[in-house]
Enzyme design. Structure first.
Site, PDB file in Angstrom:
ATOM      1  N   GLU A  55       6.180  79.914-104.618  1.00 31.15           N
ATOM      2  CA  GLU A  55       5.793  81.069-105.426  1.00 31.15           C
ATOM      3  C   GLU A  55       6.372  80.975-106.838  1.00 31.15           C
ATOM      4  O   GLU A  55       7.556  80.693-107.016  1.00 31.15           O
ATOM      5  CB  GLU A  55       6.291  82.339-104.727  1.00 31.15           C
ATOM      6  CG  GLU A  55       6.021  83.637-105.455  1.00 31.15           C
ATOM      7  CD  GLU A  55       6.560  84.852-104.700  1.00 31.15           C
ATOM      8  OE1 GLU A  55       6.226  85.983-105.095  1.00 31.15           O
ATOM      9  OE2 GLU A  55       7.325  84.662-103.722  1.00 31.15           O
ATOM     10  N   LYS A 121      -1.386  87.925-105.920  1.00 27.72           N
ATOM     11  CA  LYS A 121      -0.608  88.591-104.877  1.00 27.72           C
ATOM     12  C   LYS A 121      -0.975  90.072-104.784  1.00 27.72           C
ATOM     13  O   LYS A 121      -1.054  90.763-105.797  1.00 27.72           O
ATOM     14  CB  LYS A 121       0.887  88.428-105.205  1.00 27.72           C
ATOM     15  CG  LYS A 121       1.861  88.892-104.146  1.00 27.72           C
ATOM     16  CD  LYS A 121       3.284  88.531-104.579  1.00 27.72           C
ATOM     17  CE  LYS A 121       4.325  88.874-103.527  1.00 27.72           C
ATOM     18  NZ  LYS A 121       5.686  88.452-103.957  1.00 27.72           N
ATOM     19  N   TYR A 127      11.936  96.364-103.552  1.00 27.75           N
ATOM     20  CA  TYR A 127      13.110  96.791-102.804  1.00 27.75           C
ATOM     21  C   TYR A 127      14.116  95.651-102.839  1.00 27.75           C
ATOM     22  O   TYR A 127      13.798  94.518-103.194  1.00 27.75           O
ATOM     23  CB  TYR A 127      12.736  97.111-101.351  1.00 27.75           C
ATOM     24  CG  TYR A 127      12.068  95.962-100.631  1.00 27.75           C
ATOM     25  CD1 TYR A 127      12.814  94.962-100.024  1.00 27.75           C
ATOM     26  CD2 TYR A 127      10.674  95.866-100.588  1.00 27.75           C
ATOM     27  CE1 TYR A 127      12.203  93.887 -99.388  1.00 27.75           C
ATOM     28  CE2 TYR A 127      10.056  94.802 -99.949  1.00 27.75           C
ATOM     29  CZ  TYR A 127      10.820  93.824 -99.348  1.00 27.75           C
ATOM     30  OH  TYR A 127      10.207  92.761 -98.734  1.00 27.75           O
ATOM     31  N   CYS A 157       3.952  85.249-100.278  1.00 25.05           N
ATOM     32  CA  CYS A 157       5.194  85.876 -99.821  1.00 25.05           C
ATOM     33  C   CYS A 157       4.994  87.239 -99.150  1.00 25.05           C
ATOM     34  O   CYS A 157       4.636  87.307 -97.988  1.00 25.05           O
ATOM     35  CB  CYS A 157       6.192  85.958-100.976  1.00 25.05           C
ATOM     36  SG  CYS A 157       7.926  85.949-100.420  1.00 25.05           S
ATOM     37  N   GLY A 297      42.158  79.949-110.003  1.00 24.61           N
ATOM     38  CA  GLY A 297      43.542  80.386-109.887  1.00 24.61           C
ATOM     39  C   GLY A 297      43.953  80.286-108.426  1.00 24.61           C
ATOM     40  O   GLY A 297      43.536  81.105-107.598  1.00 24.61           O
ATOM     41  N   GLY A 301      46.934  81.890-101.142  1.00 24.79           N
ATOM     42  CA  GLY A 301      46.294  82.794-100.190  1.00 24.79           C
ATOM     43  C   GLY A 301      44.962  82.244 -99.708  1.00 24.79           C
ATOM     44  O   GLY A 301      44.435  81.266-100.240  1.00 24.79           O
ATOM     45  N   ASP A 303      41.807  83.524 -99.780  1.00 25.12           N
ATOM     46  CA  ASP A 303      40.609  83.659-100.607  1.00 25.12           C
ATOM     47  C   ASP A 303      40.495  82.524-101.621  1.00 25.12           C
ATOM     48  O   ASP A 303      39.435  81.907-101.762  1.00 25.12           O
ATOM     49  CB  ASP A 303      40.613  85.008-101.336  1.00 25.12           C
ATOM     50  CG  ASP A 303      40.529  86.179-100.380  1.00 25.12           C
ATOM     51  OD1 ASP A 303      39.764  86.098 -99.406  1.00 25.12           O
ATOM     52  OD2 ASP A 303      41.241  87.176-100.601  1.00 25.12           O
ATOM     53  N   ASN A 380      49.752  95.267-112.259  1.00 23.85           N
ATOM     54  CA  ASN A 380      48.508  94.815-112.889  1.00 23.85           C
ATOM     55  C   ASN A 380      48.763  93.947-114.112  1.00 23.85           C
ATOM     56  O   ASN A 380      47.931  93.102-114.468  1.00 23.85           O
ATOM     57  CB  ASN A 380      47.640  96.016-113.268  1.00 23.85           C
ATOM     58  CG  ASN A 380      47.049  96.714-112.052  1.00 23.85           C
ATOM     59  OD1 ASN A 380      46.935  96.105-110.990  1.00 23.85           O
ATOM     60  ND2 ASN A 380      46.680  97.964-112.200  1.00 23.85           N
TER      61      ASN A 380
END
Length: 552
Positions: A55, A121, A127, A157, A297, A301, A303, A380
């Site tokens: 498409e 189409k 949505y 589609c 960085g 940890g 993540d 912070n």
């Protein structure tokens, strides 16, 4: 011609389809058409009669406001006309059609240099990540074309997700349907597609050629999985996921069946398909944006550890730069584990302490903070010092900073704006913390030696911004938190519906408040690959200021 003579004429006759599951970069019309040319010649030389492209392949998907550019129509016409010398193969090409009736999401039928027809189409999705009604006008007619005794119908589609278009093609005499697609990845989507194709094929007794796009575009990943499906719903051919692939399927006109694939592609587990999507999303974003590499960085940890693995798998270790930025609350374990992983993955690794940077900022702020108590502001400052260092390195050396925040943290605002949120792409933005653990264990299982130190996975998560800090000091257990978040974000359930499942009302109320209050942070966050049913960003949009009540 009698039916008996026609049957004799078609006996033993087949058509060979080539499904061009390829990546076509948004806006790059010249290179996209050259890629189509090369693939068409390759397919023709391999005996294909018809090649089918995804498409809007000519312009790439989703092109967004490029569809509003005044020069679009002329560029598209010039590109299509450049295929005039491609003979002996039919090309079905997804493209934007612009004329005095409007702008349409279309499929062109090109044979021996001539455009024999086109289809617009009919159903325009509006949505989730789709916004097609902003740009396109609705097509209103079915299109069939005859080729070597076969009547072929076209769909695009969303048309296939509705019942009427394929039924109308059947009623008008279609023997086979070709549908071109740009269907983005989300977890479990391929099973949903297969179920849909089986139903449409069996309900209408029609074989289907389904061609999907592949590759990353901004926060979307297209995972391919193109298929040829028999009229009885069986999958005769399936292309591998997440890879460019020219898939061939021969269709016997007399029997109305495809030949059968000798070897089906590897079926992916939930973890493997999500991991591949994250790799492809980062790879294509970085490479197509022109960055020389990425900076991570690395904190010690889980993540950042998983992010580093994905970066290396996407780009290669020579394009990944890890920076550890310790402060007085950084544990020795974190330093050891970060170094061990960087060595294991063979990436450039630098230790850059932030003591002086934090001290300098605190000294500057001391006169202004003299009468204020210490709080998260001081925490912070550490995160923002790290963000400043990473962005300075990016600025100096041209590498993209990739952030490491996961969906759980982004949901409740457990992150520092202009600190650990500073960067250009968030690899784990749509990955809940519980999924992070599952993906880390999955990646370790792929090799004999762990690429993520076991201790990173098993020890309690911490931001290490104050002494003995643990994530669960501020948040519920991630198993519980993620379950609430999935109900509220992915499933759109409200307070009463979530608490009815047995969750603690105070915990649900606090979680919802944190999610709603953090919308302003997410609006300023880096983009990241969509892998879930509902991702933050273009798919979930809420007003920053509103008076909506949690329990209403």
């Amino acid at each position: 011609m009698s039916n008996e003579n026609n049957s004799t004429e078609l006996k033993g006759k087949s058509l060979k389809f080539a499904m061009a599951q390829s990546h076509f970069m948004v806006g790059d019309i010249q290179n996209n058409i050259q890629k189509m040319r090369s693939l068409a010649i390759e397919a023709r030389d391999n005996g294909a009669d018809i090649i089918v492209f995804p498409e809007l392949a000519l312009l790439g998907y989703p092109p967004e406001d490029l569809l509003l550019r005044p020069s679009l129509s002329d560029r598209v016409k010039a590109a299509l006309s450049s295929l005039a010398d491609i003979n002996d193969i039919v090309m079905i090409i997804g493209y934007p059609h612009v004329d005095y009736h409007g702008t349409f999401n279309s499929a062109a039928i090109i044979q021996n240099g001539q455009q024999k027809g086109f289809y617009h189409k009919q159903y325009l999705p509006n949505y989730g990540v789709f916004d097609e009604r902003r740009y396109f006008d609705k097509g209103r007619n079915q299109v069939l074309f005859d080729y070597q005794g076969l009547t072929i119908g076209l769909l695009i589609c969303e048309d296939l997700w509705q019942e009427d278009p394929i039924k109308a093609l059947k009623d008008q005499g279609a023997d086979l349907v070709v549908t071109i697609n740009a269907s983005p990845f989300e977890a479990g989507k391929q099973h949903t597609r297969q179920a849909l194709l089986r139903k449409r094929a069996t309900d209408n007794n029609l074989p289907i050629v389904y061609v999907n796009a592949v590759g990353g575009q901004d926060d979307l990943v297209f995972d391919g999985g193109s298929m040829a499906v028999q009229a009885n719903g069986d999958v005769a051919h399936e292309a591998p996921r997440f890879l460019e692939h020219l898939l061939y399927a021969s269709f016997d006109i007399e029997s109305g069946q495809f030949d059968t694939q000798v070897k089906a592609p590897l079926q992916l587990s939930a973890e493997s398909e999500t991991y591949q999507a994250l790799v492809v999303g980062l790879r294509d974003y970085v490479n197509h944006s022109g960055f020389e590499g990425v900076i991570v960085g690395l904190s010690g940890g889980i993540d950042s550890a998983l992010t580093l693995c994905i970066a290396v798998d996407a780009l290669g270790s020579d394009k990944v730069y890890a920076v550890m930025m310790p402060y007085e609350y950084t544990s020795q374990i974190s330093l050891e584990d970060a170094q061990a992983q960087a060595r294991r993955l063979n990436v450039s690794y630098t230790v850059c302490p932030i003591h002086d940077a934090v001290a300098g900022m605190r000294h500057t702020l001391a006169p202004l903070f003299s009468k204020a108590k210490m709080d998260t502001t001081e925490e912070n400052i550490q995160a923002r010092a790290r963000g400043m260092i990473l962005m300075a390195l990016s600025n100096k050396f041209g590498h993209l900073v990739i952030t490491t925040g996961n969906k759980s943290e982004m949901a409740v605002g457990y992150s520092t704006l202009y600190g650990d949120m500073a960067g250009g792409f968030d690899v784990l933005k749509d990955v809940y913390k519980t999924q992070v653990y599952a993906l880390a264990n999955y990646r370790n299982r792929l090799e004999d030696t762990d690429v993520i130190p076991e201790r990173v996975i098993t020890r309690a998560p911490s931001a290490e911004l104050r002494p003995d800090q643990k994530d669960q000091d501020s948040l519920p257990d991630y198993e519980v938190l993620d379950a609430i978040l999935k109900d509220y974000i992915d499933n759109d359930l409200g307070f009463n519906e979530i608490t009815a499942k047995g969750f603690d009302p105070d915990m649900v109320r606090q979680t919802i408040r944190l999610v709603d209050r953090s919308e302003y942070k997410r609006r300023q966050a880096a983009i990241g690959t969509k892998v879930s049913h509902k991702a933050f960003g273009r798919e979930r949009r809420y007003p920053l200021v509103n008076g909506w009540s949690i329990e209403s």
